[in-house]
Design a protein around this motif. Structure first.
Motif, mmCIF file in Angstrom:
data_model
loop_
_atom_site.group_PDB
_atom_site.id
_atom_site.type_symbol
_atom_site.label_atom_id
_atom_site.label_comp_id
_atom_site.label_asym_id
_atom_site.label_seq_id
_atom_site.Cartn_x
_atom_site.Cartn_y
_atom_site.Cartn_z
ATOM 1 N N GLY A 136 0.787 -1.234 0.000
ATOM 2 C CA GLY A 136 0.000 0.000 0.000
ATOM 3 C C GLY A 136 0.813 1.274 0.000
ATOM 4 N N GLU A 137 2.128 1.176 0.227
ATOM 5 C CA GLU A 137 2.983 2.355 0.159
ATOM 6 C C GLU A 137 3.220 2.728 -1.310
ATOM 7 O OE1 GLU A 137 4.126 4.101 2.839
ATOM 8 O OE2 GLU A 137 2.881 2.759 4.034
ATOM 9 N N ALA A 138 3.629 3.992 -1.544
ATOM 10 C CA ALA A 138 3.768 4.441 -2.929
ATOM 11 C C ALA A 138 4.916 5.415 -3.091
ATOM 12 C CB ALA A 138 2.468 5.097 -3.403
ATOM 13 N N VAL A 139 5.401 5.479 -4.327
ATOM 14 C CA VAL A 139 6.375 6.475 -4.760
ATOM 15 C C VAL A 139 5.671 7.369 -5.765
ATOM 16 C CG1 VAL A 139 8.529 6.882 -6.011
ATOM 17 C CG2 VAL A 139 8.328 4.921 -4.464
ATOM 18 N N LYS A 140 5.785 8.674 -5.565
ATOM 19 C CA LYS A 140 5.150 9.616 -6.480
ATOM 20 C C LYS A 140 6.223 10.328 -7.293
ATOM 21 C CE LYS A 140 1.718 13.343 -6.637
ATOM 22 N NZ LYS A 140 2.419 14.121 -7.665
ATOM 23 N N ALA A 141 5.956 10.539 -8.585
ATOM 24 C CA ALA A 141 6.933 11.181 -9.457
ATOM 25 C C ALA A 141 6.219 11.919 -10.578
ATOM 26 C CB ALA A 141 7.893 10.143 -10.035
ATOM 27 N N SER A 142 6.967 12.749 -11.291
ATOM 28 C CA SER A 142 6.397 13.468 -12.429
ATOM 29 C C SER A 142 7.500 13.743 -13.451
ATOM 30 C CB SER A 142 5.740 14.783 -11.989
ATOM 31 O OG SER A 142 6.708 15.687 -11.487
ATOM 32 N N TYR A 143 7.068 13.924 -14.674
ATOM 33 C CA TYR A 143 7.962 14.314 -15.753
ATOM 34 C C TYR A 143 7.188 15.282 -16.633
ATOM 35 C CZ TYR A 143 10.972 14.115 -19.892
ATOM 36 O OH TYR A 143 11.778 14.460 -20.942
ATOM 37 N N ALA A 144 7.730 16.485 -16.806
ATOM 38 C CA ALA A 144 6.981 17.522 -17.519
ATOM 39 C C ALA A 144 7.936 18.428 -18.269
ATOM 40 C CB ALA A 144 6.147 18.349 -16.531
ATOM 41 N N GLU A 158 13.501 2.345 -8.375
ATOM 42 C CA GLU A 158 14.479 1.986 -7.356
ATOM 43 C C GLU A 158 13.955 2.306 -5.959
ATOM 44 O OE1 GLU A 158 17.949 4.115 -8.486
ATOM 45 O OE2 GLU A 158 18.471 2.756 -10.135
ATOM 46 N N GLN A 159 13.296 3.452 -5.823
ATOM 47 C CA GLN A 159 12.726 3.813 -4.521
ATOM 48 C C GLN A 159 11.616 2.841 -4.125
ATOM 49 O OE1 GLN A 159 11.508 7.925 -4.823
ATOM 50 N NE2 GLN A 159 13.588 8.686 -4.511
ATOM 51 N N LEU A 160 10.857 2.357 -5.112
ATOM 52 C CA LEU A 160 9.779 1.414 -4.838
ATOM 53 C C LEU A 160 10.310 0.157 -4.165
ATOM 54 C CD1 LEU A 160 6.710 0.817 -5.302
ATOM 55 C CD2 LEU A 160 7.393 -0.316 -7.429
ATOM 56 N N GLU A 161 11.488 -0.293 -4.566
ATOM 57 C CA GLU A 161 12.069 -1.509 -3.995
ATOM 58 C C GLU A 161 12.292 -1.366 -2.487
ATOM 59 O OE1 GLU A 161 12.570 -4.374 -5.599
ATOM 60 O OE2 GLU A 161 11.685 -3.451 -7.401
ATOM 61 N N PHE A 162 12.682 -0.164 -2.065
ATOM 62 C CA PHE A 162 12.953 0.052 -0.639
ATOM 63 C C PHE A 162 11.677 0.052 0.203
ATOM 64 C CE2 PHE A 162 16.782 2.015 -2.540
ATOM 65 C CZ PHE A 162 17.750 1.311 -1.849
ATOM 66 N N LEU A 163 10.535 0.314 -0.431
ATOM 67 C CA LEU A 163 9.285 0.388 0.332
ATOM 68 C C LEU A 163 8.843 -0.973 0.866
ATOM 69 C CD1 LEU A 163 7.134 2.914 -1.748
ATOM 70 C CD2 LEU A 163 8.481 3.320 0.304
ATOM 71 N N ALA A 194 7.455 7.763 -0.171
ATOM 72 C CA ALA A 194 8.905 7.592 -0.314
ATOM 73 C C ALA A 194 9.767 8.517 0.537
ATOM 74 C CB ALA A 194 9.276 7.754 -1.780
ATOM 75 N N THR A 195 9.578 8.459 1.868
ATOM 76 C CA THR A 195 10.500 9.104 2.798
ATOM 77 C C THR A 195 11.338 8.004 3.433
ATOM 78 O OG1 THR A 195 9.063 10.989 3.265
ATOM 79 C CG2 THR A 195 10.711 10.447 4.925
ATOM 80 N N PHE A 196 12.671 8.143 3.352
ATOM 81 C CA PHE A 196 13.556 7.041 3.739
ATOM 82 C C PHE A 196 14.535 7.457 4.831
ATOM 83 C CE2 PHE A 196 12.531 6.366 -0.782
ATOM 84 C CZ PHE A 196 11.928 5.112 -0.704
ATOM 85 N N TRP A 197 14.905 6.469 5.645
ATOM 86 C CA TRP A 197 15.967 6.648 6.629
ATOM 87 C C TRP A 197 17.286 6.232 5.983
ATOM 88 C CZ3 TRP A 197 17.213 9.330 10.534
ATOM 89 C CH2 TRP A 197 18.279 8.981 11.354
ATOM 90 N N VAL A 198 18.265 7.119 6.065
ATOM 91 C CA VAL A 198 19.565 6.906 5.435
ATOM 92 C C VAL A 198 20.629 6.836 6.512
ATOM 93 C CG1 VAL A 198 21.280 7.885 3.846
ATOM 94 C CG2 VAL A 198 18.835 8.141 3.359
ATOM 95 N N GLU A 199 21.511 5.849 6.411
ATOM 96 C CA GLU A 199 22.651 5.735 7.325
ATOM 97 C C GLU A 199 23.927 5.564 6.508
ATOM 98 O OE1 GLU A 199 22.255 2.694 10.240
ATOM 99 O OE2 GLU A 199 20.445 3.566 11.153
ATOM 100 N N ASP A 200 24.930 6.359 6.862
ATOM 101 C CA ASP A 200 26.237 6.295 6.186
ATOM 102 C C ASP A 200 26.103 6.350 4.668
ATOM 103 O OD1 ASP A 200 27.551 6.096 8.645
ATOM 104 O OD2 ASP A 200 27.255 3.916 8.690
ATOM 105 N N GLN A 235 18.251 2.825 4.134
ATOM 106 C CA GLN A 235 18.064 1.645 4.965
ATOM 107 C C GLN A 235 16.617 1.159 4.976
ATOM 108 O OE1 GLN A 235 20.738 0.094 6.463
ATOM 109 N NE2 GLN A 235 21.904 1.627 5.296
ATOM 110 N N ALA A 236 15.665 2.101 5.082
ATOM 111 C CA ALA A 236 14.268 1.685 5.230
ATOM 112 C C ALA A 236 13.344 2.877 5.022
ATOM 113 C CB ALA A 236 14.045 1.099 6.626
ATOM 114 N N PRO A 237 12.084 2.612 4.669
ATOM 115 C CA PRO A 237 11.096 3.696 4.640
ATOM 116 C C PRO A 237 10.773 4.135 6.064
ATOM 117 C CG PRO A 237 10.020 1.590 4.246
ATOM 118 C CD PRO A 237 11.500 1.320 4.258
#
Length: 444
Positions: free
Chosen positions: A180-188, A206-211, A376-382, A386-388
């Motif tokens: 049920g999580e989602a990645v939102k994007a646009s191209y214009a 790629e972001q979808l995979e992390f969800l 698509a808000t993610f926790w980043v380490e080093d 790492q995870a949504p």
């Protein structure tokens, strides 16, 4: 019957009205039209496709300091539209005698001519569909594609005449995970590039995979954060609600009041312009004033402001083509030096925020904003995702986010066109970088 272009249709109505007007009457006529193609997607399949062609007029009649307005939908038939305009003229004449004089009426009586036609060929819809279908194979994609020319025109009884055509496309989509999580994007933009679209789509994929990873819970506090252009747009969009308005600044209700008073500054990295040149927005306003590029914030300090005709009349200013809300419609933020490939490395440990939503002011006079993380808000380490992150609320000041907490802006910018189709497609746009923030305050 001879087929007339949108420009010819508008010119014919203007000429008819010039003859029909009786001195001391005066008029202004603003024209809006589109010829758009719309395609809706669900589960990566086309669910609805169609075309919309429409045109309308905003007709203002002025006499002895009095004015009245009427909105007309046009049919495209010259005789029918002329009859509608004639009936509107008679109706406005009957209304004007009942109205008081307007002390802040300030029509532009200059005789100017502006023409700007951006008619770059738009991508073939079959080609666009084929590429979307190929890239979205096996994915749950929901999206909306809109493309076509937008037309704007203006004329007045003082001889002003403006015409604007801008061809554009906008594909706004989301990729949904099974959870049920989602990645939102646009191209214009103006020019479709298969390579650029594929690159943008790959980022979203790629972001979808992390969800699919378990959610990372965060406690309230301050965190390093990267705001992608779409997230930064939400922040700047809220600040544009009166932030650069001459009326709001004069009445001391602007959220950027301290900036314009000289009591506060933003980071020297912040340069904000109303960049009409090269944008989708016409170089004239619906009020009949030419529009030029404006420097709103230069190196973190307040510079020019948006001035509509009523503010000009009330406060003794010079109108610069701002609309009724005195908000930017072609906002451009200067790029920085942070390369896209280095974003995660420079972020180190913190939040990668793709989108924000439900923004509002928690303290408008202090430019303090609150809102929620979205998609698509993610926790980043080093420097590695790492995870949504669970949905969080932030509450922070623009004088921090765009001030002493702003570390860097990306060297590449994203063009974000308005996806609104309410009544008609819009010409508003934002050209923005991403922003690296040393601290963002999460409250819950």
């Amino acid at each position: 019957m001879e087929h007339l272009t949108q420009q010819q249709q508008f010119a014919a109505l203007v000429e008819w009205l010039r003859v029909a007007i009786v001195v001391p009457e005066a008029f202004s006529l603003a024209y809006n039209a589109e010829a758009s193609e719309f395609i809706r997607f669900n589960h990566a399949k086309v669910r609805q496709a169609g075309q919309v062609q429409q045109a309308s007029l905003n007709f203002k009649l002025i006499n002895d300091g009095r004015h009245a307005d009427l909105h007309l939908t046009l049919s495209g038939d010259a005789e029918v539209d002329q009859a509608r305009l004639g009936a509107a003229l008679q109706q406005l004449r009957e209304i004007l005698v009942l109205l008081p004089q307007d002390p802040y009426l300030l029509p532009n009586t200059e005789n100017w001519q502006i023409s700007n036609i951006q008619d770059q060929p738009l991508p073939d819809s079959a080609h666009v569909l084929a590429q979307i279908s190929q890239l979205a194979d096996g994915l749950d994609l929901v999206g909306f594609y809109a493309a076509g020319p937008l037309y704007r025109g203006f004329a007045s009884s003082w001889g002003a005449l403006g015409w604007h055509q801008a061809n554009s496309f906008n594909f706004d989509w989301s990729l949904f995970h099974a959870n049920g999580e989602a990645v939102k994007a646009s191209y214009a933009g103006h020019d479709w590039s298969d390579e650029a679209f594929a690159h943008r789509f790959q980022q979203a994929r790629e972001q979808l995979e992390f969800l699919g990873r378990p959610l990372h819970a965060l406690a309230p506090g301050q965190y390093r954060a990267y705001l992608a252009p779409a997230a930064l747009e939400e922040v700047l969009g809220l600040l544009c609600w009166g932030g650069f308005s001459a009326d709001s600044i004069a009445s001391k209700t602007s959220p950027l009041q301290r900036l314009y008073n000289g009591d506060a500054e933003l980071s020297p990295l912040v340069n904000l312009n109303e960049q009409i040149t090269g944008s989708l927005s016409p170089a004239f306003s619906g009020e009949g004033y030419p529009r030029r590029d404006l420097s709103l914030v230069s190196k973190g300090r307040a510079h020019q402001r948006m001035v509509g005709s009523r503010s000009a009349a009330e406060y003794g200013l010079t109108a610069n083509g701002a609309g009724g809300g005195e908000s930017p419609s072609a906002l451009s933020m200067a790029a920085g030096t942070l390369a896209l490939k280095d974003i995660l490395k420079q972020l180190g440990t913190g939040l990668y925020i793709s989108n924000l939503w439900y923004l509002n002011f928690s303290d408008q006079s202090a430019a303090r904003l609150t809102g929620m993380t979205r998609f698509a808000t993610f926790w980043v380490e080093d420097g590695e995702i790492q995870a949504p992150v669970s949905t969080m609320r932030f509450d922070d000041s623009a004088y921090s986010l765009l001030g002493n907490a702003l570390e860097a802006l990306t060297s590449e910018r994203e063009l974000i066109l308005s996806a609104s189709t309410y009544s008609q497609r819009q010409t508003a746009s934002n050209l923005l970088p991403g922003a690296l923030i040393s601290r963002l305050t999460l409250t819950l």
